[in-house]
Design a protein around this motif. Structure first.
Motif, PDB file in Angstrom:
ATOM      1  N   GLU B  49       0.833  -1.206   0.000  1.00 44.01           N
ATOM      2  CA  GLU B  49       0.000   0.000   0.000  1.00 44.01           C
ATOM      3  C   GLU B  49       0.871   1.261   0.000  1.00 44.01           C
ATOM      4  O   GLU B  49       0.580   2.228  -0.698  1.00 44.01           O
ATOM      5  CB  GLU B  49      -0.935  -0.014   1.209  1.00 44.01           C
ATOM      6  CG  GLU B  49      -2.013  -1.089   1.090  1.00 44.01           C
ATOM      7  CD  GLU B  49      -2.880  -1.198   2.328  1.00 44.01           C
ATOM      8  OE1 GLU B  49      -3.843  -1.966   2.301  1.00 44.01           O
ATOM      9  OE2 GLU B  49      -2.593  -0.509   3.333  1.00 44.01           O
ATOM     10  N   LYS B  52       2.235   1.911  -3.474  1.00 42.37           N
ATOM     11  CA  LYS B  52       1.255   2.537  -4.361  1.00 42.37           C
ATOM     12  C   LYS B  52       1.209   4.045  -4.119  1.00 42.37           C
ATOM     13  O   LYS B  52       1.127   4.840  -5.042  1.00 42.37           O
ATOM     14  CB  LYS B  52      -0.141   1.948  -4.132  1.00 42.37           C
ATOM     15  CG  LYS B  52      -0.261   0.472  -4.415  1.00 42.37           C
ATOM     16  CD  LYS B  52      -0.163   0.166  -5.890  1.00 42.37           C
ATOM     17  CE  LYS B  52      -0.254  -1.327  -6.149  1.00 42.37           C
ATOM     18  NZ  LYS B  52       0.847  -2.080  -5.505  1.00 42.37           N
ATOM     19  N   PHE B  53       1.283   4.394  -2.863  1.00 40.91           N
ATOM     20  CA  PHE B  53       1.254   5.803  -2.495  1.00 40.91           C
ATOM     21  C   PHE B  53       2.481   6.529  -3.044  1.00 40.91           C
ATOM     22  O   PHE B  53       2.355   7.609  -3.646  1.00 40.91           O
ATOM     23  CB  PHE B  53       1.212   5.910  -0.963  1.00 40.91           C
ATOM     24  CG  PHE B  53       0.790   7.246  -0.459  1.00 40.91           C
ATOM     25  CD1 PHE B  53      -0.543   7.502  -0.170  1.00 40.91           C
ATOM     26  CD2 PHE B  53       1.716   8.255  -0.266  1.00 40.91           C
ATOM     27  CE1 PHE B  53      -0.942   8.740   0.304  1.00 40.91           C
ATOM     28  CE2 PHE B  53       1.323   9.506   0.206  1.00 40.91           C
ATOM     29  CZ  PHE B  53      -0.001   9.739   0.486  1.00 40.91           C
ATOM     30  N   ALA B  55       4.240   5.649  -5.501  1.00 43.23           N
ATOM     31  CA  ALA B  55       4.156   5.657  -6.964  1.00 43.23           C
ATOM     32  C   ALA B  55       3.384   6.884  -7.426  1.00 43.23           C
ATOM     33  O   ALA B  55       3.759   7.555  -8.385  1.00 43.23           O
ATOM     34  CB  ALA B  55       3.486   4.389  -7.465  1.00 43.23           C
ATOM     35  N   SER B  56       2.321   7.177  -6.711  1.00 36.12           N
ATOM     36  CA  SER B  56       1.516   8.340  -7.055  1.00 36.12           C
ATOM     37  C   SER B  56       2.313   9.628  -6.832  1.00 36.12           C
ATOM     38  O   SER B  56       2.105  10.610  -7.532  1.00 36.12           O
ATOM     39  CB  SER B  56       0.243   8.346  -6.223  1.00 36.12           C
ATOM     40  OG  SER B  56      -0.509   9.498  -6.493  1.00 36.12           O
ATOM     41  N   GLU B  57       3.218   9.602  -5.895  1.00 34.20           N
ATOM     42  CA  GLU B  57       4.082  10.762  -5.650  1.00 34.20           C
ATOM     43  C   GLU B  57       5.192  10.866  -6.686  1.00 34.20           C
ATOM     44  O   GLU B  57       5.896  11.860  -6.743  1.00 34.20           O
ATOM     45  CB  GLU B  57       4.722  10.663  -4.262  1.00 34.20           C
ATOM     46  CG  GLU B  57       3.828  11.086  -3.133  1.00 34.20           C
ATOM     47  CD  GLU B  57       4.607  11.161  -1.820  1.00 34.20           C
ATOM     48  OE1 GLU B  57       5.792  10.821  -1.797  1.00 34.20           O
ATOM     49  OE2 GLU B  57       4.003  11.553  -0.813  1.00 34.20           O
ATOM     50  N   LEU B  62       5.934   1.620 -10.843  1.00 34.59           N
ATOM     51  CA  LEU B  62       5.388   0.278 -10.694  1.00 34.59           C
ATOM     52  C   LEU B  62       5.406  -0.403 -12.052  1.00 34.59           C
ATOM     53  O   LEU B  62       4.819   0.087 -13.007  1.00 34.59           O
ATOM     54  CB  LEU B  62       3.954   0.344 -10.169  1.00 34.59           C
ATOM     55  CG  LEU B  62       3.781   0.928  -8.772  1.00 34.59           C
ATOM     56  CD1 LEU B  62       2.319   0.972  -8.388  1.00 34.59           C
ATOM     57  CD2 LEU B  62       4.582   0.124  -7.768  1.00 34.59           C
ATOM     58  N   ALA B 150       1.145  20.769  -4.356  1.00 38.12           N
ATOM     59  CA  ALA B 150       1.849  20.559  -5.618  1.00 38.12           C
ATOM     60  C   ALA B 150       3.345  20.772  -5.417  1.00 38.12           C
ATOM     61  O   ALA B 150       4.175  20.003  -5.914  1.00 38.12           O
ATOM     62  CB  ALA B 150       1.311  21.512  -6.682  1.00 38.12           C
ATOM     63  N   ILE B 154       6.666  17.837  -5.661  1.00 32.26           N
ATOM     64  CA  ILE B 154       7.872  17.948  -6.483  1.00 32.26           C
ATOM     65  C   ILE B 154       9.113  18.074  -5.613  1.00 32.26           C
ATOM     66  O   ILE B 154      10.141  17.471  -5.874  1.00 32.26           O
ATOM     67  CB  ILE B 154       7.759  19.142  -7.449  1.00 32.26           C
ATOM     68  CG1 ILE B 154       6.603  18.904  -8.409  1.00 32.26           C
ATOM     69  CG2 ILE B 154       9.066  19.342  -8.212  1.00 32.26           C
ATOM     70  CD1 ILE B 154       6.378  20.034  -9.388  1.00 32.26           C
ATOM     71  N   ARG B 157      10.470  14.833  -4.476  1.00 34.21           N
ATOM     72  CA  ARG B 157      11.176  14.076  -5.513  1.00 34.21           C
ATOM     73  C   ARG B 157      12.600  14.597  -5.699  1.00 34.21           C
ATOM     74  O   ARG B 157      13.493  13.860  -6.083  1.00 34.21           O
ATOM     75  CB  ARG B 157      10.428  14.203  -6.850  1.00 34.21           C
ATOM     76  CG  ARG B 157       9.379  13.136  -7.049  1.00 34.21           C
ATOM     77  CD  ARG B 157       8.645  13.354  -8.358  1.00 34.21           C
ATOM     78  NE  ARG B 157       7.433  14.139  -8.171  1.00 34.21           N
ATOM     79  CZ  ARG B 157       6.697  14.611  -9.158  1.00 34.21           C
ATOM     80  NH1 ARG B 157       7.051  14.395 -10.408  1.00 34.21           N
ATOM     81  NH2 ARG B 157       5.595  15.291  -8.916  1.00 34.21           N
TER      82      ARG B 157
END
Lengths: 213, 213
Positions: B49, B52-53, B55-57, B62, B150, B154, B157
């Motif tokens: 889980e 997945k989180f 990945a969205s960030e 994935l 937003a 970024i 990352r």
DNA sequence: GGCGTGTATACTGCATGCAGCATGCACGCA
DNA sequence: TGCGTGCATGCTGCATGCAGTATACACGCC
């Protein structure tokens, strides 16, 4: 091209997102894992994974021990998101005018013309979809993937609200006119003009939707 | 105030994110669910889980049937993200100068002064943390939650890459100088000046990190 | 010797079972 | 009658088991 691989949770993400946008899952509604799982025909595991993903997108809130609820936005939230969108789109517009190939611009023109057709016959759903595609396309033409992603994230949160807007004929006409200016600026590669109309378009979008909030 | 509730997957998100930023999980490295689960002392479910989180960030990719790999960024990716950050920060800066209370600005000044102290004793880790906090604080002072989110996405990352930068004394000094201008502009509530220095700061950040990519 | 194919291994993807916690209702006491 | 407490129910959170599939290595054929 690799054949489309449909990991189940990916499918579920899309389905649940659509349910939220279409209003099947109303803002504030609690998402019942077992129940929704049965409805979608999947077990709770991929559904839970999908919810985590949507939480990161800001479409649902996760409350400890109480699961997920569909996020609801205040008018200020919407206004704020539109302001950020305006900023991102203006930036993307400038870049797109500089970076895009003629072919790419022609593709956007194609989308625009198709959208105009749907407007002519008052096909709101298709109009709306093409509209979103145009805005996304401009981001893509900027050649900046991070920009595209940031934009997509916010746009998806606003989808439902923007779909509700444009109900009145005059408002719809205005939006169409703004798009006309957009495509002309893009074709002229006039970045400043495009940035300006995109910003204006967001401001006007606010005017069009604020009454519905 | 409700006592802090630590859902396990939330904890895991933080831990894994830190591992990526610190480089324990190198870019391109495949994340082995079973193994990492044992390392963190959790079962695969909350770990999945969390992935997945993330990945969205945009911190991991994935790949179907092959799990998660730590996302690696090309120099262009980094440049693009910095460009978006510059756009967002400039916007936030203008808003912050207009919206923030004197007390809030004083708090940022506090962060700045503490950062200056860390710089004086060359404590890079603490300097870095305070630096990030200052940039985040300016977003928060804008009063625009969507903007803050937003930006945070970024910035997280880029954390690892920016941490690696500022290795050379002169670069570090320059960054410090830019921050000095920032805080002055904010205190003077000069939105344009702040926007300008924030944009410049991002451009310079690129100069400082590009050689390491 | 190189390339293609088959097979074994092991990892991911999903389902399900169990434990812990939130919520609502009923009962008791003031 | 109203408020507080205890209990039952049902949901979420997590662990684990099983099936499908990618990958790597070995063997055979060209």
């Amino acid at each position: 091209m690799p054949i489309a691989r449909h990991s189940l949770h990916d499918e579920v993400v899309t389905r649940v997102r659509d349910m939220i946008i279409e209003g099947t899952l109303a803002p504030g509604a609690r998402i019942h894992e077992g129940q929704l799982g049965v409805t979608l025909g999947v077990s709770r595991t991929p559904l839970r994974e999908a919810l985590k993903f949507l939480a990161s997108e800001g479409l649902v809130d996760l409350v400890a021990s109480r699961g997920a609820v569909v996020r609801s936005f205040t008018p200020k939230d919407v206004r704020d998101m539109l302001d950020v969108l305006a900023t991102l789109e203006a930036f993307a517009g400038r870049l797109a005018c500089r970076e895009a190939t003629d072919g790419e611009i022609a593709e956007v023109r194609g989308l625009h013309d198709r959208m105009k057709e749907r407007y002519a016959v008052r096909d709101r759903l298709e109009y709306f979809k093409l509209n979103q595609q145009i805005h996304s396309a401009i981001q893509r033409l900027s050649g900046n993937a991070a920009l595209e992603a940031a934009h997509a994230s916010i746009q998806s949160r606003l989808k439902r609200i923007r779909y509700i807007g444009n109900q009145e004929p005059q408002k719809w006409q205005d939006a169409m006119d703004e798009h006309e200016t957009m495509i002309r600026s893009l074709e002229a590669r006039d970045g400043e003009a495009l940035a300006q109309v995109l910003t204006l378009h967001m401001e006007r979008t606010w005017d069009r939707v604020k009454a519905t909030l």
